[in-house]
Motif scaffolding. Sequence first.
Motif, PDB file in Angstrom:
ATOM      1  N   GLU B 270       0.799  -1.215   0.000  1.00 34.00           N
ATOM      2  CA  GLU B 270       0.000   0.000   0.000  1.00 34.00           C
ATOM      3  C   GLU B 270       0.835   1.271   0.000  1.00 34.00           C
ATOM      4  OE1 GLU B 270      -3.537   0.086  -0.019  1.00 34.00           O
ATOM      5  OE2 GLU B 270      -3.004  -1.937  -0.674  1.00 34.00           O
ATOM      6  N   ASP B 271       1.897   1.292   0.810  1.00 34.05           N
ATOM      7  CA  ASP B 271       2.637   2.537   1.016  1.00 34.05           C
ATOM      8  C   ASP B 271       3.563   2.813  -0.175  1.00 34.05           C
ATOM      9  OD1 ASP B 271       4.102   4.078   3.858  1.00 34.05           O
ATOM     10  OD2 ASP B 271       4.671   4.404   1.776  1.00 34.05           O
ATOM     11  N   PRO B 272       3.351   3.924  -0.881  1.00 34.39           N
ATOM     12  CA  PRO B 272       4.145   4.186  -2.082  1.00 34.39           C
ATOM     13  C   PRO B 272       5.631   4.405  -1.791  1.00 34.39           C
ATOM     14  CG  PRO B 272       2.689   6.055  -1.577  1.00 34.39           C
ATOM     15  CD  PRO B 272       2.311   4.954  -0.646  1.00 34.39           C
ATOM     16  N   VAL B 273       5.963   4.958  -0.631  1.00 34.71           N
ATOM     17  CA  VAL B 273       7.379   5.152  -0.315  1.00 34.71           C
ATOM     18  C   VAL B 273       8.044   3.795  -0.069  1.00 34.71           C
ATOM     19  CG1 VAL B 273       8.998   6.120   1.368  1.00 34.71           C
ATOM     20  CG2 VAL B 273       7.089   7.499   0.548  1.00 34.71           C
ATOM     21  N   GLN B 274       7.352   2.929   0.662  1.00 34.66           N
ATOM     22  CA  GLN B 274       7.902   1.589   0.900  1.00 34.66           C
ATOM     23  C   GLN B 274       8.126   0.852  -0.421  1.00 34.66           C
ATOM     24  OE1 GLN B 274       8.917   0.008   3.817  1.00 34.66           O
ATOM     25  NE2 GLN B 274       8.746   2.066   4.636  1.00 34.66           N
ATOM     26  N   ALA B 275       7.240   1.081  -1.382  1.00 38.59           N
ATOM     27  CA  ALA B 275       7.383   0.424  -2.680  1.00 38.59           C
ATOM     28  C   ALA B 275       8.694   0.840  -3.342  1.00 38.59           C
ATOM     29  CB  ALA B 275       6.198   0.774  -3.578  1.00 38.59           C
ATOM     30  N   VAL B 276       9.024   2.129  -3.256  1.00 39.34           N
ATOM     31  CA  VAL B 276      10.275   2.601  -3.847  1.00 39.34           C
ATOM     32  C   VAL B 276      11.473   1.970  -3.130  1.00 39.34           C
ATOM     33  CG1 VAL B 276      11.689   4.639  -4.328  1.00 39.34           C
ATOM     34  CG2 VAL B 276       9.209   4.762  -4.578  1.00 39.34           C
ATOM     35  N   LEU B 277      11.371   1.856  -1.812  1.00 40.90           N
ATOM     36  CA  LEU B 277      12.495   1.290  -1.046  1.00 40.90           C
ATOM     37  C   LEU B 277      12.696  -0.191  -1.389  1.00 40.90           C
ATOM     38  CD1 LEU B 277      12.029   3.014   2.438  1.00 40.90           C
ATOM     39  CD2 LEU B 277      13.171   3.838   0.378  1.00 40.90           C
ATOM     40  N   ASP B 278      11.595  -0.921  -1.544  1.00 39.39           N
ATOM     41  CA  ASP B 278      11.725  -2.322  -1.963  1.00 39.39           C
ATOM     42  C   ASP B 278      12.408  -2.399  -3.329  1.00 39.39           C
ATOM     43  OD1 ASP B 278      10.365  -2.882   0.339  1.00 39.39           O
ATOM     44  OD2 ASP B 278       8.547  -3.648  -0.615  1.00 39.39           O
ATOM     45  N   ALA B 279      11.985  -1.508  -4.235  1.00 41.89           N
ATOM     46  CA  ALA B 279      12.586  -1.491  -5.572  1.00 41.89           C
ATOM     47  C   ALA B 279      14.083  -1.208  -5.483  1.00 41.89           C
ATOM     48  CB  ALA B 279      11.892  -0.457  -6.457  1.00 41.89           C
TER      49      ALA B 279
END
Lengths: 316, 445
Positions: B270-279
């Motif tokens: 859900e969290d867009p910032v977390q998505a970037v960090l995973d990437a």
Amino acid sequence: MAVTIAKERWTNRVAEVVLGVEPKVVKIGGEGTLPFLHFEGEMPNRPAVALEVWDMEPTTWPEILTKHYAGVLGDPAAWAKKCVEYGADLVCLTLASAHPDNKNSSPEECAQVAKTVAEAVDVPLIVLGCGVEEKDAQVLEKVAEALSGRNCLLGLATQENYRTITAACMVYGHNVIASTPLDINLEKQLNILITEMNMAPNRIVIDPSVAALGYGIEYAYSIIERTRIGALTGDKMMAMPVICILGPEVWKQKEAKSTTEEAPDWGDQERRAILWETVSAVALAQAGGSLFVLRHPESLRQFKAHIEKLMQPNVY
Amino acid sequence: MGLTGLEIFKQLPKTNCKDCGHPTCLAFAMAMAAGKASLDQCPHVSEAAKEALGAASAPPMALVKIGTGEKELQLGNETVLFRHDKRFENPTGIAITVSDAASEEEIAARVAQINKLSFERVGQIHHVNLVAVVNDSGSADKFATAAKVAAANTQYPLILVTDDAAAMEKALEAVGNQKPLLCGASAGNYEAMTALAKKYDAPLVVRGADLNELAELVEKVVAQGHKKLILDSGAREVHRVLADQTQLRRQALKRFRPFGYPTITFVTGEDPVQAVLDAAVYICKYAGIVVLPSADPADILPLITLRLNIYTDPQKPIAVEPKVYEIGTPGPNAPVFVTTNFSLTYFCVAGDVEASRVPSYIIAVDTDGLSVLTAWAAGKLTSEKIADMLKNTGIADKVSHRKVIIPGGVAVLSGKLAELSGWEVLVGPRESSAIPSFLKQRWSA
Ligand code: B12
Ligand code: SF4
């Protein structure tokens, strides 16, 4: 078809360094594997994260940063409390005022500030000098004395000033940051020199010098990775946890400082700046960083949430 | 595993004809053993030798191409676990999703947004690489339309994301000639998907529920005669993806054949910032492709920069030619800046000088590609060198003033430089980003 999971058999682990005093100690290091590969070895401590406090009001921090510390920037103790409120595991006090170009504060003045900050919070303290090696030796000696028994982390100790700083740490019960400019041989050499003074290896934290995303981070990444591999394969003089002091590096870059109006093609400034800081931290955590110094409270929150996900077991 | 130089040498023609670009067959053999040359670079090698060396000298990870034309993306051919061991070869492809549940106008607008994710850094353009059309609608027709609209609006290759072979077939009828990546084959549909991939000669993602099932499926797909594969271990949570990506790379390098292909990863949550960090983790740790839902430049710029850094060749700093550069069309009153010939440094300064809109000269001193402070510490940015450039590059004929601006970080050079060159030395700001305001306040010729 069963795949045989490939596991390295490491022969050594990173030393565990304990910072602060009960009940709020923070342990870093202790890893027996590459970062977050729980299927292969133990990672007993998650990377810890500190926020920065200065002993004078910073003039170059952008508004997206200062607004989160409104009202406390002139009061290091209140500022430190704010950091703890935001969830910082440690507080990193930078004695910027000691710099001759700033207020040239005396070692005694600096020690007084450090003491006030230490009394304001119960989390462990990192105390950094102003970066002028000679001055830092004088300042940190007094700081070490004033914080006696609090088991802080003091630095930066360099080739030039490590003797005074290490001795002060040993006498007053602190840990030392051994700092070298991105060179694995110099890094190891300094650790040897410091341990030759009888400092225990588990009281040393390596500062390899880090750079921000886009500004040389790949050098830091590879040196930290090589340091971890060195530690795991048995080199005791590289087996110390690594600190990544990213705040000062990230927040001087254009990507963090340019406003949304100045750089419309780069998206919203605060979002971009927070990501510049957290992506830098995420990459260096993958390389093997164990202790991080950041500036933005949202970077802290997001990075900690990310680390928490990575600490979940991934054994096969 | 790898062959020795001598074993390879025995199979070569031993004519030392140099057509491979190496001085002798032995040199070529040694380069091949070190993984720095491949057999096809020798045009004279016999079929028998190819046979003998072929399997053993095949790269541990296949090279897989997606798309056609200028924006074709190459993945794979990786040979190391750590960038310091040699270097990472083919940068992670960044893919941005487009949902087929949106209207045609929305899809076109979204693709236009993706096309804009292109940034200049160190004098080169860096951009995202793929548009991933996702079959959220469940309708084959909508999927085909979405693929068609996306393809019509972008040059980037497509990833067609659906488990439904009928939907995939429909979409391929529309865009199959552009060699999109089919995503993909799993236990339930691999026969039909593989047949489609073969028919269109397109690369195919193979997804297992875990590593074991993935290995099994890859063998089945290969047995059906398709080898242009991208691997998906099925993991989606960052801690599991990290473990699987590590395994896939390690296994490939150990020449476990089913895993000898590039990989694909997906960020979810859900969290867009977390998505970037995973990437960011996937870019550091071996992903061939990372698929993300965000087209926000604030999210993508950090990832593109990270990719550039991680895939930089650690053996050679990127340098620009040491000389006098012109920004705009500088006249006799134009400011003269000094910096180093490290690409990153030069392009920081050039970009900021450009931003000031004051036409200028920039002298890039030869520091062997080191940054300002590194070069200064290493004795490669000296008053002598700068004075020499001021004298011998003809800059003195181009400007009528005698004022030179040096980086704030090396203010210490100013006294000696003034003495040696006779020029007035202005100490600039520490960060080049402050050059525009510096010029406003301090510059007059
Ligand atoms: C990456 C790096 C390296 C890399 C080299 C990368 C390269 N190609 O240059 C490596 C690992 C090889 C390296 C080696 C060394 N390094 Co080094 N390195 C760094 C690091 C981390 C980043 C440098 C960088 O790339 N910055 C980004 C570029 C863009 O910055 P820049 O060139 O300074 O440009 C900026 C400004 O100067 C300004 N600017 C530039 N030009 C101009 C022009 C004008 C007119 C103006 C106004 C402004 C301006 O704008 C730019 C953007 O803001 C820094 C520490 C740090 N975090 O900054 C240390 C650092 C520069 N290194 C340092 C040292 C001592 C060394 C070594 C001597 C150590 C050693 N190992 O022996 C060696 C020397 C190399 C050699 N002998 O060949 C010291 C220098 C100390 C000092 N102040 O003198 C630093 C500061 C680290 C430290 N804190 O101790 N290093
Ligand atoms: S091209 Fe072939 S035959 Fe000629 S030198 Fe190279 S390896 Fe030898």
